[in-house]
Design a protein around this motif. Structure first.
Motif, PDB file in Angstrom:
ATOM      1  N   LEU A   6      42.864  42.152  35.518  1.00 31.86           N
ATOM      2  CA  LEU A   6      42.676  43.575  36.502  1.00 31.86           C
ATOM      3  C   LEU A   6      42.044  44.668  35.697  1.00 31.86           C
ATOM      4  N   GLY A   7      41.161  45.966  35.973  1.00 32.98           N
ATOM      5  CA  GLY A   7      41.298  47.017  35.206  1.00 32.98           C
ATOM      6  C   GLY A   7      40.444  47.620  35.490  1.00 32.98           C
ATOM      7  N   VAL A   8      40.590  48.992  34.748  1.00 32.71           N
ATOM      8  CA  VAL A   8      39.529  50.061  35.620  1.00 32.71           C
ATOM      9  C   VAL A   8      38.477  50.376  33.869  1.00 32.71           C
ATOM     10  N   ILE A   9      37.216  49.706  35.086  1.00 32.99           N
ATOM     11  CA  ILE A   9      36.323  50.186  33.143  1.00 32.99           C
ATOM     12  C   ILE A   9      35.494  51.500  33.293  1.00 32.99           C
ATOM     13  N   GLY A  36      44.761  48.210  32.716  1.00 34.36           N
ATOM     14  CA  GLY A  36      44.922  49.482  32.338  1.00 34.36           C
ATOM     15  C   GLY A  36      43.236  49.892  32.739  1.00 34.36           C
ATOM     16  N   VAL A  37      43.498  51.201  32.123  1.00 35.37           N
ATOM     17  CA  VAL A  37      42.272  52.377  32.579  1.00 35.37           C
ATOM     18  C   VAL A  37      41.120  52.624  31.378  1.00 35.37           C
ATOM     19  N   GLN A  38      40.139  52.710  31.402  1.00 34.12           N
ATOM     20  CA  GLN A  38      39.265  52.834  30.490  1.00 34.12           C
ATOM     21  C   GLN A  38      39.201  51.530  29.658  1.00 34.12           C
ATOM     22  N   THR A  39      38.908  50.944  30.630  1.00 35.47           N
ATOM     23  CA  THR A  39      38.416  48.901  30.226  1.00 35.47           C
ATOM     24  C   THR A  39      37.336  48.915  29.516  1.00 35.47           C
ATOM     25  N   SER A  40      36.557  48.817  28.362  1.00 31.99           N
ATOM     26  CA  SER A  40      35.521  47.821  28.092  1.00 31.99           C
ATOM     27  C   SER A  40      34.662  46.777  29.131  1.00 31.99           C
ATOM     28  N   SER A  42      33.556  44.436  27.245  1.00 31.47           N
ATOM     29  CA  SER A  42      34.304  42.883  26.131  1.00 31.47           C
ATOM     30  C   SER A  42      35.885  42.813  26.090  1.00 31.47           C
ATOM     31  N   GLU A  43      36.733  44.289  26.875  1.00 31.02           N
ATOM     32  CA  GLU A  43      37.959  43.433  27.296  1.00 31.02           C
ATOM     33  C   GLU A  43      38.474  42.656  28.219  1.00 31.02           C
ATOM     34  N   PHE A  44      37.588  42.931  29.264  1.00 32.86           N
ATOM     35  CA  PHE A  44      37.195  42.033  30.234  1.00 32.86           C
ATOM     36  C   PHE A  44      37.314  40.962  29.955  1.00 32.86           C
ATOM     37  N   ILE A  45      35.969  40.750  28.869  1.00 29.64           N
ATOM     38  CA  ILE A  45      35.534  39.292  29.363  1.00 29.64           C
ATOM     39  C   ILE A  45      36.393  38.480  28.416  1.00 29.64           C
ATOM     40  N   GLU A  46      37.473  38.741  27.170  1.00 28.62           N
ATOM     41  CA  GLU A  46      38.204  39.648  26.221  1.00 28.62           C
ATOM     42  C   GLU A  46      39.070  38.093  26.667  1.00 28.62           C
ATOM     43  N   ALA A  47      40.060  38.321  27.797  1.00 32.54           N
ATOM     44  CA  ALA A  47      41.193  37.951  28.891  1.00 32.54           C
ATOM     45  C   ALA A  47      41.152  37.429  28.724  1.00 32.54           C
ATOM     46  N   ALA A  48      39.896  37.251  30.143  1.00 27.32           N
ATOM     47  CA  ALA A  48      39.512  36.216  31.355  1.00 27.32           C
ATOM     48  C   ALA A  48      39.450  35.606  30.184  1.00 27.32           C
ATOM     49  N   ALA A  49      39.284  34.722  28.545  1.00 26.94           N
ATOM     50  CA  ALA A  49      38.808  33.634  27.590  1.00 26.94           C
ATOM     51  C   ALA A  49      40.055  33.593  27.563  1.00 26.94           C
ATOM     52  N   GLU A  50      40.875  34.885  26.888  1.00 26.79           N
ATOM     53  CA  GLU A  50      42.771  34.446  26.146  1.00 26.79           C
ATOM     54  C   GLU A  50      43.366  33.933  27.422  1.00 26.79           C
ATOM     55  N   HIS A  51      42.790  34.308  28.938  1.00 28.71           N
ATOM     56  CA  HIS A  51      44.007  34.399  29.851  1.00 28.71           C
ATOM     57  C   HIS A  51      43.542  32.836  30.387  1.00 28.71           C
ATOM     58  N   ASP A  52      42.481  32.754  30.196  1.00 30.67           N
ATOM     59  CA  ASP A  52      42.085  31.662  31.334  1.00 30.67           C
ATOM     60  C   ASP A  52      42.001  31.911  32.837  1.00 30.67           C
ATOM     61  N   ALA A  53      41.872  32.942  32.694  1.00 34.41           N
ATOM     62  CA  ALA A  53      41.188  33.929  34.047  1.00 34.41           C
ATOM     63  C   ALA A  53      40.813  33.100  35.218  1.00 34.41           C
TER      64      ALA A  53
END
Length: 147
Positions: A6-9, A36-40, A42-53
């Motif tokens: 979850l984040g604000v892009i 959090g806020v002001q998320t890129s 790539s941050e969404f994508i990296e977090a999804a991969a890292e956490h197996d979302a």
């Protein structure tokens, strides 16, 4: 437990909505990684991969989500991610019709598009249904491959 990102892009700094969503999704039994806020992108994508979302939930309230989400799904494909994607909020400045906004974001690849008035429970029920559908498809495919 199913994990969602979850984040604000983009440059959006609106935090109240994602705080409400975080609590609602956690109460519904999801593991929530709140970027959090002001998320890129790539941050969404990296977090999804890292956490197996299993899902990425993008929020935007400042009206520039279309620009912020350009090529988002292409970048996900390049990263090898196959997750459900939702976007919600005030997505377009001066939008005349939310139906047109929804159509734009569906064409960009988002599985579901919500306006800023959507009750969090509606998004939770939709995600449970969508993830259940994906699970049934995967089980069906596994059975087909074993045959």
């Amino acid at each position: 437990m199913r994990t969602v990102i979850l984040g604000v892009i983009g440059s959006d700094a609106h935090v109240v909505g994602i705080t409400i969503l975080e609590r609602a999704f956690e109460a519904a039994g999801f593991e929530v990684v709140n970027l959090g806020v002001q998320t890129s992108q790539s941050e969404f994508i990296e977090a999804a991969a890292e956490h197996d979302a299993e899902a990425i939930l993008v929020s935007s309230l400042y009206g520039h989500a279309e620009q912020d989400c350009q090529d988002f799904h292409r970048a996900m494909d390049e990263a090898g991610l196959d997750v459900t994607t939702y976007i919600g909020g005030n997505l377009a400045v001066g939008q005349d019709s939310f139906d047109e906004t929804r159509k734009t974001f569906r064409e960009m690849g988002f599985d579901r598009v919500f306006d800023s008035e959507t009750d969090p429970q509606e998004a939770i029920e939709a995600l449970k249904a969508d993830l259940g559908h994906r699970s049934r498809e995967a089980a069906s495919e596994r059975t087909r491959l074993r045959s």
